[in-house]
Design a protein around this motif. Structure first.
Motif, PDB file in Angstrom:
ATOM      1  N   VAL A  16    -132.662   4.885  38.717  1.00 39.02           N
ATOM      2  CA  VAL A  16    -131.427   5.135  39.055  1.00 39.02           C
ATOM      3  C   VAL A  16    -130.828   3.797  38.820  1.00 39.02           C
ATOM      4  N   GLN A  17    -129.447   3.936  38.021  1.00 39.14           N
ATOM      5  CA  GLN A  17    -128.533   2.754  37.636  1.00 39.14           C
ATOM      6  C   GLN A  17    -127.423   3.018  38.348  1.00 39.14           C
ATOM      7  N   LEU A  18    -126.728   2.098  39.110  1.00 42.16           N
ATOM      8  CA  LEU A  18    -125.873   2.097  39.957  1.00 42.16           C
ATOM      9  C   LEU A  18    -124.421   1.237  39.395  1.00 42.16           C
ATOM     10  N   GLN A  19    -123.220   1.776  39.351  1.00 44.12           N
ATOM     11  CA  GLN A  19    -122.148   1.254  39.017  1.00 44.12           C
ATOM     12  C   GLN A  19    -120.983   1.252  39.900  1.00 44.12           C
ATOM     13  N   ALA A  20    -120.521  -0.006  40.583  1.00 43.03           N
ATOM     14  CA  ALA A  20    -119.579  -0.096  41.351  1.00 43.03           C
ATOM     15  C   ALA A  20    -118.261  -0.031  40.729  1.00 43.03           C
TER      16      ALA A  20
END
Length: 121
Positions: free
Chosen positions: A1-5
């Motif tokens: 899972v890649q997360l981007q804020a």
């Protein structure tokens, strides 16, 4: 899972901002999604977390009543609604994933790139 804020910006004290954290992969019901922040010259600190299955939440004391963490399961997105922002809330905000409910940075992984929130007085 890649997360981007995303969603950070420059605001005046008392203003509101909503941060978003989008996940590229699936977030399982067992996962915890958390928001952390790191102010200039300080360690990264826990802000809020939400249990994906039940949407139960936990917050650091200094943001209780001002910040709200929420999720949109269909869009694999976590939000941090921040109201009554103060200069001490200035920091880079990060989202991350954990396998159990925790406030400890070391229990989180899949750290996304942060988003800068600057609150001016």
């Amino acid at each position: 899972v890649q997360l981007q804020a995303s969603g950070g910006g420059l605001v005046l004290a008392g203003a509101s901002l909503t941060l978003s954290c989008s996940a590229s992969g699936r977030i399982f019901s067992s996962h915890i999604m958390g928001w952390f922040r790191q102010a200039p010259g300080k360690d990264r600190e826990f802000v809020a977390a939400i249990r994906w299955s039940t949407a139960s939440t936990t917050y650091r004391d200094s943001v209780k009543g001002r910040f709200t963490i929420s999720k949109n399961s269909a869009e694999n997105t976590v939000y941090l609604q921040m109201n009554s922002l103060q200069p001490e809330d200035t920091a880079v905000y990060y989202c991350a994933k954990a396998n159990s409910l925790s406030r400890r940075e070391q229990d989180y992984n899949n750290w996304g790139r942060g988003t800068l929130v600057t609150v001016s007085s």
